[in-house]
Design a protein around this motif. Structure first.
Motif, PDB file in Angstrom:
ATOM      1  N   GLY A  12      -1.035  32.101  26.635  1.00 49.31           N
ATOM      2  CA  GLY A  12      -0.828  30.707  26.996  1.00 49.31           C
ATOM      3  C   GLY A  12       0.539  30.203  26.600  1.00 49.31           C
ATOM      4  O   GLY A  12       1.370  30.929  26.061  1.00 49.31           O
ATOM      5  N   THR A  13       0.770  28.970  26.881  1.00 49.48           N
ATOM      6  CA  THR A  13       1.956  28.284  26.403  1.00 49.48           C
ATOM      7  C   THR A  13       1.564  26.865  26.032  1.00 49.48           C
ATOM      8  O   THR A  13       0.576  26.329  26.543  1.00 49.48           O
ATOM      9  N   ILE A  14       2.318  26.290  25.122  1.00 52.46           N
ATOM     10  CA  ILE A  14       2.074  24.903  24.721  1.00 52.46           C
ATOM     11  C   ILE A  14       2.808  24.020  25.720  1.00 52.46           C
ATOM     12  O   ILE A  14       4.041  23.951  25.719  1.00 52.46           O
ATOM     13  N   ALA A  15       2.051  23.371  26.569  1.00 54.31           N
ATOM     14  CA  ALA A  15       2.638  22.626  27.689  1.00 54.31           C
ATOM     15  C   ALA A  15       3.647  21.586  27.209  1.00 54.31           C
ATOM     16  O   ALA A  15       4.729  21.430  27.789  1.00 54.31           O
ATOM     17  N   PHE A  16       3.332  20.891  26.130  1.00 56.79           N
ATOM     18  CA  PHE A  16       4.199  19.810  25.673  1.00 56.79           C
ATOM     19  C   PHE A  16       5.422  20.311  24.914  1.00 56.79           C
ATOM     20  O   PHE A  16       6.318  19.522  24.600  1.00 56.79           O
ATOM     21  N   MET A  17       5.482  21.600  24.599  1.00 59.00           N
ATOM     22  CA  MET A  17       6.700  22.189  24.036  1.00 59.00           C
ATOM     23  C   MET A  17       7.542  22.810  25.139  1.00 59.00           C
ATOM     24  O   MET A  17       8.762  22.631  25.187  1.00 59.00           O
ATOM     25  N   SER A  18       6.894  23.537  26.048  1.00 57.50           N
ATOM     26  CA  SER A  18       7.633  24.126  27.169  1.00 57.50           C
ATOM     27  C   SER A  18       8.241  23.036  28.051  1.00 57.50           C
ATOM     28  O   SER A  18       9.328  23.207  28.610  1.00 57.50           O
ATOM     29  N   PHE A  19       7.515  21.920  28.158  1.00 59.26           N
ATOM     30  CA  PHE A  19       7.973  20.787  28.969  1.00 59.26           C
ATOM     31  C   PHE A  19       7.881  19.518  28.109  1.00 59.26           C
ATOM     32  O   PHE A  19       6.929  18.742  28.219  1.00 59.26           O
ATOM     33  N   PRO A  20       8.864  19.325  27.232  1.00 54.89           N
ATOM     34  CA  PRO A  20       8.783  18.246  26.231  1.00 54.89           C
ATOM     35  C   PRO A  20       8.753  16.837  26.784  1.00 54.89           C
ATOM     36  O   PRO A  20       8.467  15.893  26.038  1.00 54.89           O
ATOM     37  N   ALA A  21       8.993  16.663  28.072  1.00 55.75           N
ATOM     38  CA  ALA A  21       8.938  15.319  28.666  1.00 55.75           C
ATOM     39  C   ALA A  21       7.546  14.718  28.583  1.00 55.75           C
ATOM     40  O   ALA A  21       7.381  13.502  28.723  1.00 55.75           O
ATOM     41  N   ILE A  22       6.519  15.555  28.329  1.00 60.94           N
ATOM     42  CA  ILE A  22       5.145  15.031  28.284  1.00 60.94           C
ATOM     43  C   ILE A  22       4.614  14.929  26.844  1.00 60.94           C
ATOM     44  O   ILE A  22       3.452  14.620  26.638  1.00 60.94           O
ATOM     45  N   MET A  23       5.473  15.171  25.857  1.00 55.96           N
ATOM     46  CA  MET A  23       5.001  15.206  24.473  1.00 55.96           C
ATOM     47  C   MET A  23       4.437  13.872  23.996  1.00 55.96           C
ATOM     48  O   MET A  23       3.563  13.822  23.128  1.00 55.96           O
ATOM     49  N   ILE A 191      -1.538  30.008  12.876  1.00 56.57           N
ATOM     50  CA  ILE A 191      -0.254  30.450  12.327  1.00 56.57           C
ATOM     51  C   ILE A 191       0.756  30.614  13.457  1.00 56.57           C
ATOM     52  O   ILE A 191       0.398  30.868  14.600  1.00 56.57           O
ATOM     53  N   ASP A 192       2.026  30.463  13.104  1.00 54.20           N
ATOM     54  CA  ASP A 192       3.104  30.480  14.098  1.00 54.20           C
ATOM     55  C   ASP A 192       4.241  31.346  13.568  1.00 54.20           C
ATOM     56  O   ASP A 192       4.773  31.088  12.485  1.00 54.20           O
ATOM     57  N   LEU A 193       4.605  32.371  14.331  1.00 55.61           N
ATOM     58  CA  LEU A 193       5.695  33.268  13.938  1.00 55.61           C
ATOM     59  C   LEU A 193       6.969  32.493  13.618  1.00 55.61           C
ATOM     60  O   LEU A 193       7.717  32.871  12.711  1.00 55.61           O
ATOM     61  N   SER A 194       7.226  31.417  14.338  1.00 57.47           N
ATOM     62  CA  SER A 194       8.463  30.661  14.118  1.00 57.47           C
ATOM     63  C   SER A 194       8.479  29.936  12.779  1.00 57.47           C
ATOM     64  O   SER A 194       9.543  29.559  12.282  1.00 57.47           O
ATOM     65  N   HIS A 195       7.304  29.743  12.179  1.00 55.93           N
ATOM     66  CA  HIS A 195       7.246  29.030  10.904  1.00 55.93           C
ATOM     67  C   HIS A 195       7.408  29.954   9.695  1.00 55.93           C
ATOM     68  O   HIS A 195       7.701  29.473   8.595  1.00 55.93           O
ATOM     69  N   ILE A 219       3.693  32.075  19.015  1.00 56.62           N
ATOM     70  CA  ILE A 219       4.910  32.843  18.784  1.00 56.62           C
ATOM     71  C   ILE A 219       6.113  31.995  19.168  1.00 56.62           C
ATOM     72  O   ILE A 219       6.083  31.264  20.166  1.00 56.62           O
ATOM     73  N   GLY A 220       7.140  32.085  18.359  1.00 54.89           N
ATOM     74  CA  GLY A 220       8.340  31.312  18.615  1.00 54.89           C
ATOM     75  C   GLY A 220       9.467  31.778  17.720  1.00 54.89           C
ATOM     76  O   GLY A 220       9.354  32.769  17.009  1.00 54.89           O
ATOM     77  N   ASN A 221      10.547  31.037  17.736  1.00 52.70           N
ATOM     78  CA  ASN A 221      11.773  31.427  17.054  1.00 52.70           C
ATOM     79  C   ASN A 221      12.230  30.298  16.137  1.00 52.70           C
ATOM     80  O   ASN A 221      11.707  29.181  16.199  1.00 52.70           O
ATOM     81  N   ALA A 222      13.195  30.595  15.288  1.00 49.61           N
ATOM     82  CA  ALA A 222      13.695  29.578  14.361  1.00 49.61           C
ATOM     83  C   ALA A 222      15.130  29.890  13.946  1.00 49.61           C
ATOM     84  O   ALA A 222      15.565  31.042  13.955  1.00 49.61           O
ATOM     85  N   VAL A 223      15.832  28.842  13.557  1.00 50.19           N
ATOM     86  CA  VAL A 223      17.165  28.949  12.963  1.00 50.19           C
ATOM     87  C   VAL A 223      17.052  28.415  11.546  1.00 50.19           C
ATOM     88  O   VAL A 223      16.585  27.286  11.334  1.00 50.19           O
ATOM     89  N   PHE A 273       3.019  30.783  23.597  1.00 51.25           N
ATOM     90  CA  PHE A 273       4.427  30.510  23.308  1.00 51.25           C
ATOM     91  C   PHE A 273       4.543  29.100  22.737  1.00 51.25           C
ATOM     92  O   PHE A 273       3.974  28.153  23.266  1.00 51.25           O
ATOM     93  N   GLU A 274       5.308  28.981  21.662  1.00 47.27           N
ATOM     94  CA  GLU A 274       5.717  27.651  21.196  1.00 47.27           C
ATOM     95  C   GLU A 274       7.241  27.662  21.166  1.00 47.27           C
ATOM     96  O   GLU A 274       7.875  27.887  20.143  1.00 47.27           O
ATOM     97  N   VAL A 275       7.795  27.469  22.335  1.00 45.74           N
ATOM     98  CA  VAL A 275       9.244  27.523  22.528  1.00 45.74           C
ATOM     99  C   VAL A 275       9.664  26.285  23.307  1.00 45.74           C
ATOM    100  O   VAL A 275       9.040  25.922  24.304  1.00 45.74           O
ATOM    101  N   LYS A 276      10.722  25.655  22.833  1.00 45.76           N
ATOM    102  CA  LYS A 276      11.168  24.389  23.411  1.00 45.76           C
ATOM    103  C   LYS A 276      12.602  24.531  23.929  1.00 45.76           C
ATOM    104  O   LYS A 276      13.461  25.066  23.225  1.00 45.76           O
ATOM    105  N   PRO A 277      12.877  24.057  25.129  1.00 44.07           N
ATOM    106  CA  PRO A 277      14.259  24.103  25.632  1.00 44.07           C
ATOM    107  C   PRO A 277      15.186  23.307  24.705  1.00 44.07           C
ATOM    108  O   PRO A 277      14.814  22.241  24.209  1.00 44.07           O
ATOM    109  N   TRP A 278      16.360  23.844  24.459  1.00 41.50           N
ATOM    110  CA  TRP A 278      17.328  23.170  23.600  1.00 41.50           C
ATOM    111  C   TRP A 278      18.319  22.380  24.463  1.00 41.50           C
ATOM    112  O   TRP A 278      18.942  22.929  25.358  1.00 41.50           O
ATOM    113  N   LYS A 279      18.410  21.098  24.179  1.00 42.20           N
ATOM    114  CA  LYS A 279      19.326  20.202  24.891  1.00 42.20           C
ATOM    115  C   LYS A 279      19.102  20.275  26.406  1.00 42.20           C
ATOM    116  O   LYS A 279      18.038  19.928  26.889  1.00 42.20           O
TER     117      LYS A 279
END
Length: 301
Positions: A12-23, A191-195, A219-223, A273-279
């Motif tokens: 799956g994907t987290i709809a409100f993260m993949s498409f943050p306009a609906i958060m 749990i979330d890989l990005s955390h 699953i996701g990423n982090a800086v 997926f918990e991945v959010k578009p940047w900018k």
């Protein structure tokens, strides 16, 4: 891994993260759900609050028609409003709890079998009192969920970087989950890989102690370098400059979940997926890149 990924998980994907306009519970919700429902890659989708009841009813119809497994993340109900489920001000705590109860009923309307949320702020000076407030809130939410045959999940977040949530380090999450499970077996950890990098832990360190308490994964990423873009809990795409979760980390994550039996053929769990578009990144492009990244990782498992 030669076997299909769908044998071991519902993707799956987290709809409100993949498409943050609906958060915020508004925006192009129906268009977003329809887009994901039409994508054969996904067998699950994670939604959140939908403020307009007519839009919610239409979304529920779409989700039912899709045949997808539906999950409900109540995190936006707390993060976008500043509500704290373990607030020491009883009135504020009850406001947060009421919002989560509303979310539980909304999740049921959308066809979800449970609800996920996060703990409130971590403050060392009031840590124990906040913990007791969280236990009280969670048990009340679990009680309502149990009456409706639903699940409750607490997502483990960072405690000193970005969200600064009470839960928190993995061993503290374990203590909390065991206490709730003692009374409510419809509770689990998300749990979330990005955390993991944000709570200063390795993959096995974040999974093995709670392997029997995990009910859901992201699953996701982090800086983690504060001098770089997307620092903190921003969930940038895989391959983002300066990020720490690459192919090696995702492969190890999947292997560990397989070894613990979390990923299994008998009752495949949801992995999203918990991945959010940047900018100004394009949501559809970022989501497609996630699919490629996961497919390659699965091939290497």
């Amino acid at each position: 891994m030669n076997e299909p990924i769908y044998s071991y998980m519902k993707l799956g994907t987290i709809a409100f993260m993949s498409f943050p306009a609906i958060m915020n519970g508004e925006g192009p919700i129906l268009e977003t759900i329809k887009k994901l429902a039409e994508d054969p890659y996904f067998t699950a989708v994670e939604c959140s609050w939908i403020k307009d009841w007519t839009t919610r009813a239409k979304a529920a119809k779409l989700l039912k028609e899709s045949g997808m497994t539906v999950c409900y993340g109540a995190q936006p109900r707390l993060l976008t409003t500043g509500l704290n489920i373990n607030d020491l001000d009883e009135n504020v705590r009850l406001q947060a709890l009421e919002s989560l109860k509303e979310g539980l009923l909304e999740a049921e309307e959308l066809g979800a079998k449970g609800i996920a949320f996060l703990s409130g702020k971590y403050e060392e000076a009031t840590k124990e009192q906040s913990y007791e407030a969280l236990v009280k809130s969670t048990k009340e939410l679990c009680c309502l969920a149990l009456e409706r045959g639903m699940q409750v999940e607490l997502e483990v977040f960072d405690y000193d970087v970005d969200k600064k949530s009470l839960i928190g380090p993995t061993m503290y999450a374990k203590q909390f989950a065991q206490e709730i499970r003692w009374e409510y077996d419809n509770f689990g950890l998300l749990i979330d890989l990005s955390h993991f990098p944000l709570i200063h832990e390795g993959i096995e360190e974040s999974i093995l102690p709670v392997k029997d308490l995990i009910t859901h994964v992201h699953i996701g990423n982090a800086v983690i370098d504060p001098a770089l873009e997307a620092y903190g809990d921003a969930h940038p795409r895989f391959g983002f400059p300066g990020s720490v979760n690459g192919q090696e980390e995702l492969v190890k994550f999947l292997r560990t979940l397989l070894e613990t039996g979390f990923l299994n053929k008998e009752k495949p769990p949801v992995l999203s997926f918990e991945v959010k578009p940047w900018k100004d990144e394009e949501p559809e492009v970022v989501l497609t890149a996630c699919k490629r990244f996961l497919d390659e990782a699965w091939r290497l498992v």
